[in-house]
Structure formats: C-alpha cells, structure tokens
Design a protein around this motif. Structure first.
Motif, mmCIF file in Angstrom:
data_model
loop_
_atom_site.group_PDB
_atom_site.id
_atom_site.type_symbol
_atom_site.label_atom_id
_atom_site.label_comp_id
_atom_site.label_asym_id
_atom_site.label_seq_id
_atom_site.Cartn_x
_atom_site.Cartn_y
_atom_site.Cartn_z
ATOM 1 N N VAL A 153 0.840 -1.202 0.000
ATOM 2 C CA VAL A 153 0.000 0.000 0.000
ATOM 3 C C VAL A 153 0.878 1.256 0.000
ATOM 4 N N GLN A 154 2.006 1.193 0.704
ATOM 5 C CA GLN A 154 2.954 2.314 0.668
ATOM 6 C C GLN A 154 3.496 2.537 -0.738
ATOM 7 N N PRO A 194 -8.764 1.302 -4.867
ATOM 8 C CA PRO A 194 -9.484 1.769 -3.671
ATOM 9 C C PRO A 194 -10.397 0.715 -3.063
ATOM 10 N N ASN A 195 -11.032 -0.098 -3.912
ATOM 11 C CA ASN A 195 -11.900 -1.160 -3.395
ATOM 12 C C ASN A 195 -11.106 -2.189 -2.604
ATOM 13 N N GLN A 196 -9.915 -2.526 -3.105
ATOM 14 C CA GLN A 196 -9.068 -3.472 -2.394
ATOM 15 C C GLN A 196 -8.652 -2.934 -1.028
ATOM 16 N N ILE A 214 -1.691 0.431 10.355
ATOM 17 C CA ILE A 214 -2.313 -0.064 9.123
ATOM 18 C C ILE A 214 -3.355 0.926 8.615
ATOM 19 N N MET A 215 -4.181 1.433 9.513
ATOM 20 C CA MET A 215 -5.213 2.387 9.120
ATOM 21 C C MET A 215 -4.600 3.648 8.512
ATOM 22 N N LEU A 219 -5.157 4.789 4.508
ATOM 23 C CA LEU A 219 -5.922 5.988 4.179
ATOM 24 C C LEU A 219 -5.141 6.956 3.287
ATOM 25 N N LYS A 220 -3.819 6.870 3.316
ATOM 26 C CA LYS A 220 -3.005 7.802 2.515
ATOM 27 C C LYS A 220 -3.297 7.716 1.019
#
Length: 300
Positions: A153-154, A194-196, A214-215, A219-220
C-alpha cells in the motif's frame, strides 16, 4: 566471536550498499528509455526470447522480495534499516518504470496517453493488485501478512505522491512527467485499488496492536486519489468533440421545439373539440327541453 560478528555485519552492509548501487543504475536506465522499460517488464527466466509479451518476473521480485521488509516482525534494528533502504530504492525503480521516459521529445497530451506506457502501467498495477490480494488472502501470522500489505500500500502511495520522484529528480523530467499522476490514478481507479484497500480496512481485527499503523497507511492512497480526481477533474471527463456536442445540443433543441409546437397544436385542437362538444351538448339540451314541453302540452 566479536571479530566474526563484525565481519558478518560488514558483509551485510557491503551487500546492501551494492544492491542500492545496482538499483540506482536501474532507476537511471529505466527512467530514461522506453526500450529499457520494455526489457524490464518483458524479462522472463524461462523464456529468454519472449519478445514483447509482458511477464511478471521482474515486478514480482521487487514486490515480494525487495519492497517487503516485515517491519512489524521483531528483528535486528540495523538489519531492518538496511531492508528499508533497499525497499525505498525498489519503490523508486517501480516509479521510474511507470514514469514517462525522458527521451520523449513531444509534450504529453493528457487526453492522448502513449500506448506503450499505458500498457506498462496497466500490467504493473495489475501485478500490484494481485500481490495485495495474495497478501490479504495469506494464512501467515498477522505480523508478516500485514507487513506485506502495508508495504505494498505504501508503494501505491509512492506512485501517486508528487514529491516522491524528487528524491531522484535527476532521472525524472518534470515537464515530461507532468501528467503521470493523472495516468496512474486513472489506472488505479480502473483496476479497483481503492476497493481493495477499503476491503482490507473492513476486514481488520480491531484487537491487533498495530491497527493504527495499518489504518494510517491505508488511508493515505485513498486521500491522494481523491485529491488527484479533484485536481484533474477536467481530464477525467469523457472525451466529446465540440462538433458532436453542438449537434447533440441542436438535436435536443429541435426535439424541444417540436414538442412545444405539437403541444400547442394539440391544446388548440382540444380547445376546438371542447367547444364543439359544448355546443353539441347545448343543442341536445335544447332539443330535450322542447320535447318535454310538447309532452306536457299533450298531457294537458
């Protein structure tokens, strides 16, 4: 024993520095030439002469081996620091792969994305989505699983962060890469990134100790995608030629005029019909009154 530990640490540092040097070279080459990008994404160990067919070999090596640091797992701080240094330049390599090449002479048109670059971005984001899904479906312990998810995600955040490429700004032409944020955000939205991420958030265990980390990281990219969608809202609109828009408007106006005229004609005709019906009704009433009067006279 101390000398042997020092030798091991020195060798680890030497390996990490060498890997960072290799990544520097890859970043400079991949960011400069479109041919290098194609060679990178079409490489396969099993099919050396694979032509222009895309393979996930190189991308998966970066996603699963170099970018994932297992930072939530307890480990030696110096070793974690070396992993994070390698992961940083691995992310820069993926960013360079998806950036418009500096050998592009023409100014980028936001509505006309280069076909080769569009295909490279599409396949790379597909491999990234697949890696995120594999991480979320993994049966490993929570620390390992969420470390991998957060690292990937990063990477999504790094790809759509405007200042991330400035770390290696000598390799990124700001004029050529001016519209890359729009291209990458559009591909991510099309592939359902975004859905993932929202699914990962919805499946989080509220009792895990690293929930806030994680949150925060999840969100970033969602915030960045929302900002890019707002800033480039004109580019996200579907293409419509000025000629087509004018024809459509004329057609709609003609329909409205036709409807108004037909409505007025129908109302006029209805008024005439109503007048005729009223006159007929009045005549019928007069006839009935005359008949009644004649019957009364006869009776009398």
């Amino acid at each position: 024993e101390k000398d042997s530990k020092a030798c091991v640490e020195n060798s680890k540092h030497a390996k990490s520095e060498y890997m960072i040097f290799i990544l520097h070279v890859i970043i400079e080459v991949v960011s400069s030439y479109k041919k290098a990008k194609l060679d990178f994404i079409t490489y396969s160990r099993t099919h050396q002469l694979c032509g222009s067919k895309f393979h996930s070999t190189s991308i998966n090596f970066f996603l699963h081996k170099l970018i994932c640091t297992n930072f939530l797992v307890k480990q030696d701080p110096t070793e974690l620091k070396m992993k994070e240094g390698i992961a940083l330049y691995a992310k820069l390599t993926i960013t360079a792969l998806l950036a418009s090449p500096s050998d592009n002479v023409e100014m980028p048109d936001p509505k006309k994305e280069d076909a080769v670059m569009a295909s490279i971005r599409k396949h790379t984001i597909e491999y990234l989505c697949r890696a995120i899904k594999d991480g979320s479906d993994s049966k490993q312990v929570a620390e390992v699983r969420y470390s991998k998810i957060v690292n990937l995600v990063q990477l999504c955040t790094s790809l759509i962060t405007p200042v991330f490429g400035n770390m290696h700004e000598n390799c990124f032409d700001k004029v050529v890469t001016n519209r890359d944020l729009f291209y990458l955000a559009r591909v991510m939205l099309e592939k359902g990134v975004p859905n993932q991420i929202t699914f990962i958030i919805s499946e989080l265990d509220l009792n895990i100790p690293f929930l806030k980390v994680i949150m925060k990281e999840c969100l970033k990219p969602l915030n960045l995608l929302g900002n890019i969608k707002t800033n480039y809202h004109e580019y996200f609109k579907p293409d419509k030629s000025a000629e087509g828009e004018g024809e459509n408007e004329d057609y709609i106006e003609s329909l409205v005029d036709h409807y108004d005229s037909s409505d007025s004609r129908s109302s006029f005709s209805s008024d005439e019909d109503s007048i005729e019906m009223e006159s007929e009704y009045d005549d019928s009433e007069e006839d009935s009154d005359e008949e009644d009067s004649e019957e009364d006279e006869e009776d009398s």
